[in-house]
Design an enzyme around this catalytic site. Structure first.
Site, PDB file in Angstrom:
ATOM      1  N   ALA A  62      -2.822  -5.990  -0.040  1.00 21.89           N
ATOM      2  CA  ALA A  62      -3.868  -6.704  -0.752  1.00 21.89           C
ATOM      3  C   ALA A  62      -3.935  -8.125  -0.200  1.00 21.89           C
ATOM      4  O   ALA A  62      -3.028  -8.584   0.492  1.00 21.89           O
ATOM      5  CB  ALA A  62      -3.569  -6.720  -2.250  1.00 21.89           C
ATOM      6  N   GLY A 105      -1.248  -2.726  -1.285  1.00 25.26           N
ATOM      7  CA  GLY A 105      -2.490  -2.103  -1.731  1.00 25.26           C
ATOM      8  C   GLY A 105      -3.053  -1.131  -0.714  1.00 25.26           C
ATOM      9  O   GLY A 105      -3.705  -0.153  -1.089  1.00 25.26           O
ATOM     10  N   GLU A 108      -1.242   2.035  -1.341  1.00 27.82           N
ATOM     11  CA  GLU A 108      -1.693   2.647  -2.596  1.00 27.82           C
ATOM     12  C   GLU A 108      -3.069   3.289  -2.439  1.00 27.82           C
ATOM     13  O   GLU A 108      -3.350   4.318  -3.057  1.00 27.82           O
ATOM     14  CB  GLU A 108      -1.697   1.602  -3.703  1.00 27.82           C
ATOM     15  CG  GLU A 108      -0.277   1.192  -4.096  1.00 27.82           C
ATOM     16  CD  GLU A 108      -0.232   0.145  -5.184  1.00 27.82           C
ATOM     17  OE1 GLU A 108       0.312   0.437  -6.272  1.00 27.82           O
ATOM     18  OE2 GLU A 108      -0.735  -0.965  -4.956  1.00 27.82           O
ATOM     19  N   GLU A 128       5.864  -5.232  -2.743  1.00 29.30           N
ATOM     20  CA  GLU A 128       5.398  -6.086  -3.835  1.00 29.30           C
ATOM     21  C   GLU A 128       6.503  -6.855  -4.546  1.00 29.30           C
ATOM     22  O   GLU A 128       6.313  -8.022  -4.904  1.00 29.30           O
ATOM     23  CB  GLU A 128       4.611  -5.246  -4.856  1.00 29.30           C
ATOM     24  CG  GLU A 128       3.184  -4.930  -4.449  1.00 29.30           C
ATOM     25  CD  GLU A 128       3.065  -3.657  -3.622  1.00 29.30           C
ATOM     26  OE1 GLU A 128       1.926  -3.185  -3.448  1.00 29.30           O
ATOM     27  OE2 GLU A 128       4.098  -3.153  -3.156  1.00 29.30           O
TER      28      GLU A 128
END
Length: 245
Positions: A62, A105, A108, A128
């Site tokens: 992300a 991200g 994911e 993370e």
């Protein structure tokens, strides 16, 4: 002007390439909005979706600059998770074709796909906790279902990144292809899907993703609809005629 998601549309499939080359395709709010727009279209007109990256990277995570500024109310909106749930629930199969980094991200997003293939350069994982947050867009519930609780726990607690060979061994990906053949391999899978009945494929995905408690009821209900389908009769008749020759 190029956006964060480059979309190529065909009659039976869509190829969506994450495209933020200066950020290694890090997923920002604009990318999430583009994914929602794509889901709007694919929910209305179901087609197989191929997700890939550009520049030798799937998605390096992300966008950290955005994440640093987010607060509690942003977390409660489940910004990335909501988009990835929609990806997961699209009517037709979703295929992630990954090269290079698929982290945070980006990983994911790949976990939300139905099928995953990669190049030998793949490095996939969730760093993370090292950034003071948790993997809150699907890793904590999808990753254990894919690779098992032991490996998922190690990846999520330590930030371990799997190589392509490790991901293949763990069942996280189904095949490894050279970088210059990755998209061709993804299209070959999409071709095989396209050769089958679209409604049967959609119903298979629904059954595959249904909770265990809904089986075998949901299988019977979906099969009942297919048993009344003219396409089922056409395909079975053609099969029997070929066998009789």
């Amino acid at each position: 002007m190029d956006g964060p998601l480059l979309v190529e549309e065909r009659d039976d499939r869509v190829v969506a390439s994450l495209h933020r080359p200066d950020k290694r395709n890090a997923i920002d709010l604009a990318t999430i909005q583009a994914l929602h727009a794509l889901c709007d279209e694919l929910e209305e007109h179901p087609r197989t979706l191929i997700l890939t990256g550009s520049g030798g990277v799937f998605a390096a995570g992300a966008d950290i600059a955005e994440l640093r500024e987010r607060r509690a109310e942003d977390a409660l909106r489940n910004i990335n998770a909501t988009a990835f749930v929609r990806i997961r629930e699209l009517p037709m199969p979703v295929l992630a074709a990954m090269d290079g980094y698929a982290l945070g991200g980006g990983a994911e997003l790949a976990y939300a796909a139905d099928l995953r293939i990669a190049t030998p350069a793949l490095r996939i994982g969730n760093p993370e906790t090292g950034l003071g947050i948790l993997a809150a867009a699907g890793a904590t519930w999808r990753l254990p279902e894919i690779v098992g609780e032991a490996l998922a726990a190690e990846m999520l607690f330590t930030g371990r990144r799997l190589t392509a060979e490790e991901a293949l061994h763990a069942g996280l990906i189904s095949a490894i292809h050279p970088a210059d053949e990755l998209l061709h391999a993804a299209h070959a899978l999409a071709d095989k899907i396209a050769a089958n009945d679209a409604l049967a494929t959609q119903h298979t995905k629904r059954a595959l993703r249904a909770p265990r408690s809904e089986h075998p009821r949901i299988d019977g209900e979906l099969q009942a609809e297919l048993f009344e389908s003219p396409e089922k009769t056409r395909r079975m008749t053609a099969f029997l005629e070929r066998r009789a020759r």
